[in-house]
Design an enzyme around this catalytic site. Structure first.
Site, PDB file in Angstrom:
ATOM      1  N   ARG A 181     -15.830   6.211 -22.654  1.00  0.00           N
ATOM      2  CA  ARG A 181     -16.486   7.421 -21.372  1.00  0.00           C
ATOM      3  C   ARG A 181     -15.743   6.277 -20.321  1.00  0.00           C
ATOM      4  NH1 ARG A 181     -20.393  10.827 -21.393  1.00  0.00           N
ATOM      5  NH2 ARG A 181     -21.002  11.381 -22.734  1.00  0.00           N
ATOM      6  N   LYS A 205     -14.748  13.720 -22.481  1.00  0.00           N
ATOM      7  CA  LYS A 205     -14.782  15.329 -22.276  1.00  0.00           C
ATOM      8  C   LYS A 205     -13.627  15.478 -23.285  1.00  0.00           C
ATOM      9  CE  LYS A 205     -16.528  15.206 -17.968  1.00  0.00           C
ATOM     10  NZ  LYS A 205     -16.689  13.515 -17.094  1.00  0.00           N
ATOM     11  N   THR A 232     -12.216  12.085 -15.732  1.00  0.00           N
ATOM     12  CA  THR A 232     -12.543  10.598 -17.364  1.00  0.00           C
ATOM     13  C   THR A 232     -12.088  10.900 -18.605  1.00  0.00           C
ATOM     14  OG1 THR A 232     -14.172  12.892 -17.891  1.00  0.00           O
ATOM     15  CG2 THR A 232     -14.577  11.854 -16.600  1.00  0.00           C
ATOM     16  N   GLU A 283      -9.216  -9.965 -14.345  1.00  0.00           N
ATOM     17  CA  GLU A 283      -9.255  -9.573 -13.084  1.00  0.00           C
ATOM     18  C   GLU A 283      -8.039  -9.239 -12.829  1.00  0.00           C
ATOM     19  OE1 GLU A 283     -11.781 -11.636 -10.412  1.00  0.00           O
ATOM     20  OE2 GLU A 283     -13.945 -10.147 -11.021  1.00  0.00           O
ATOM     21  N   TYR A 319     -12.237 -11.940 -19.185  1.00  0.00           N
ATOM     22  CA  TYR A 319     -12.170 -11.728 -17.969  1.00  0.00           C
ATOM     23  C   TYR A 319     -10.741 -11.100 -17.934  1.00  0.00           C
ATOM     24  CZ  TYR A 319     -16.301 -11.402 -15.332  1.00  0.00           C
ATOM     25  OH  TYR A 319     -17.648 -10.748 -14.301  1.00  0.00           O
ATOM     26  N   ASP A 372      -9.067  16.630  -9.352  1.00  0.00           N
ATOM     27  CA  ASP A 372     -10.147  16.203 -10.341  1.00  0.00           C
ATOM     28  C   ASP A 372     -10.432  16.401 -11.516  1.00  0.00           C
ATOM     29  OD1 ASP A 372     -12.274  14.839 -11.387  1.00  0.00           O
ATOM     30  OD2 ASP A 372     -13.756  15.144 -10.005  1.00  0.00           O
TER      31      ASP A 372
END
Length: 448
Positions: A248, A242, A239, A48, A46, A212
């Site tokens: 991903r 692609k 992203t 954060e 983790y 985008d």
């Protein structure tokens, strides 16, 4: 404990990918290095919050090992994860010429929503491309959460020329005074004029210029597509799969002053990097996926290599030839062709079938693409008039211009023989034999 059912299905998917060719323009094949990072022990951690970042786009070992400020994370044990994330940020900034990068978004949709949350107030207006003309769901489709929170207005294209009416766009923008002008698309085969969009945005006080570039990010870093930052855009979202050929996930790049995300800055365009950091965490996400961030960093390293430019150029060459070969065989293409990696074909006008029928016929022979609406499509979403295909993944496999002729022949043959199981089986065997000549990148011991 070994999960036989799941790993049997993974093996089946591996075979499907090896024996077929991926033509969906939003998909690609990753390297062994990217896969190894995604499957690494970093998934256990983790993290954060954020690591300290000094704006460097390259690090010496000493700089990378410098003391990490402890007050930007909410858990201990971050000496390795902080360095992973710093590398990912630095590499992304270097790739795109950005002042800052947030590598934590779990997806492109999360990235877009984080930018909206960073800059907009309830009911503010966003001006983006119509979904029915090639825009994306997150650009204001009524079924999305963001469309319930903000006021989206839309522009479209002339489906024959692929051009935007910039005079009309400017007229609407001046009238509506959007807080964000958004340039981006999911099924658009041309290149927008970023300079004209930027000129319009600069006439509107406090308007954020956002691009985008999820579909064309790899083309941008490969130098075969314009970079919105070169024209004054403030934010680029994308992203990381692609054309960028990573795992991903999502990525937000920005221009401006990079500040401490623990301190709320004034809401100005100059402070957009810090506003975005605060919007991603804790605004719209919890803990980052450190194994995915490591895989992003690996893919950014790959994209920084000289051969990536060759790859990006080959994508565009392949797409242009494939578009021409399809036109020769009777396919009507939206915008008449392509200037990027993507082709949108109207199979209803060409062959009297909807896109779902064409998609199924191509699936039957091992060529994967997707049904897709065309501009002003009279057909319903699950029976659209078009199909969408592209060349990023097959270019990764090593296909060149001469192979596009064979692909076009197979695509037409599958559609013409869609009700002939014996012929489809024969075509599938041909495709599989051909595809096995081009190994998956993950089958190789080293990089792509």
């Amino acid at each position: 404990m070994f999960d036989k059912e799941i790993f049997t299905l993974i093996d089946s998917e591996t075979k499907r990918q090896r024996d077929g060719l991926e033509l969906i323009p939003s998909e690609n094949y990753v390297s062994r290095g990217v896969l190894d990072a995604m499957g690494s022990i970093l998934t256990n951690k983790y993290s954060e919050g954020y690591p300290s970042f000094d704006g460097l786009t390259e690090y010496t070992d000493a700089q990378l090992g410098a003391e990490i400020l402890p007050d930007k994370r909410y858990y201990g044990g971050q000496e390795n994860t902080d360095r992973v994330e710093r590398l990912a940020i630095a590499r992304a900034c270097r790739l795109f010429g950005a002042d800052h990068a947030n590598v934590q978004p779990h997806s492109g949709a999360q990235a877009n929503n984080a930018v909206y949350n960073a800059w907009l107030e309830l009911g503010d207006t966003v001006f983006g491309m119509d979904l029915g003309h090639g825009g994306h769901l997150t650009h204001g489709a009524p079924v999305t959460q963001s469309a319930q929170i903000y006021n989206f207005i839309r522009y479209g294209i002339d489906p024959e020329t692929g051009e935007f009416d910039y005079d009309e766009i400017e007229k609407i923008a001046i009238k509506e005074q959007p807080k964000i002008i958004l340039v981006g698309y999911s099924a658009y085969a041309r290149v927008p004029d970023f300079a004209k969009f930027a000129a319009i945005g600069k006439k509107i006080p406090g308007c954020l210029l956002m691009a985008d570039m999820a579909h064309v990010a790899g083309l941008i870093v490969g130098g075969v597509h314009p970079n919105p930052f070169d024209y004054g855009f403030h934010v680029v979202t994308t992203t990381t799969h692609k054309t960028l050929r990573g795992p991903r996930g999502g990525l937000i790049l920005s221009k401006g002053v990079v500040g401490n995300p623990l301190k709320k800055p004034e809401k100005t365009l100059e402070n957009i990097p810090t506003l975005i950091d605060r919007s991603v965490f804790p605004g719209t996400q919890g803990g980052p996926l450190m194994h995915v961030i490591a895989a992003k960093a690996v893919s950014f390293h790959e994209a920084l290599q000289p051969e990536f430019k060759d790859y990006a150029a080959q994508i565009v060459k392949n797409a242009g030839v494939l578009a021409d070969e399809l036109k020769k065989r009777g396919f009507k293409l939206v915008t008449g062709g392509t200037s990027n990696h993507l082709i949108l074909a109207d199979v209803m006008s060409s062959f009297g079938i909807h896109g779902g029928i064409a998609e199924k016929a191509l699936d039957d022979i091992g060529l994967t693409l997707n049904k897709n609406a065309i501009p002003n499509d009279p057909e319903p979403p699950f029976r659209p008039s078009g199909i969408r295909l592209g060349t990023p993944a097959i270019t990764t496999r090593g296909l060149k211009e001469k192979d596009m002729v064979k692909l076009a022949e197979w695509i037409l043959a599958a559609i013409e023989n869609r009700e002939n199981p014996e012929k489809l089986a024969k075509l599938r065997a041909e495709v599989a034999k051909f595809a096995r000549q081009f190994p998956l990148p993950s089958d190789k011991k080293e990089g792509i």
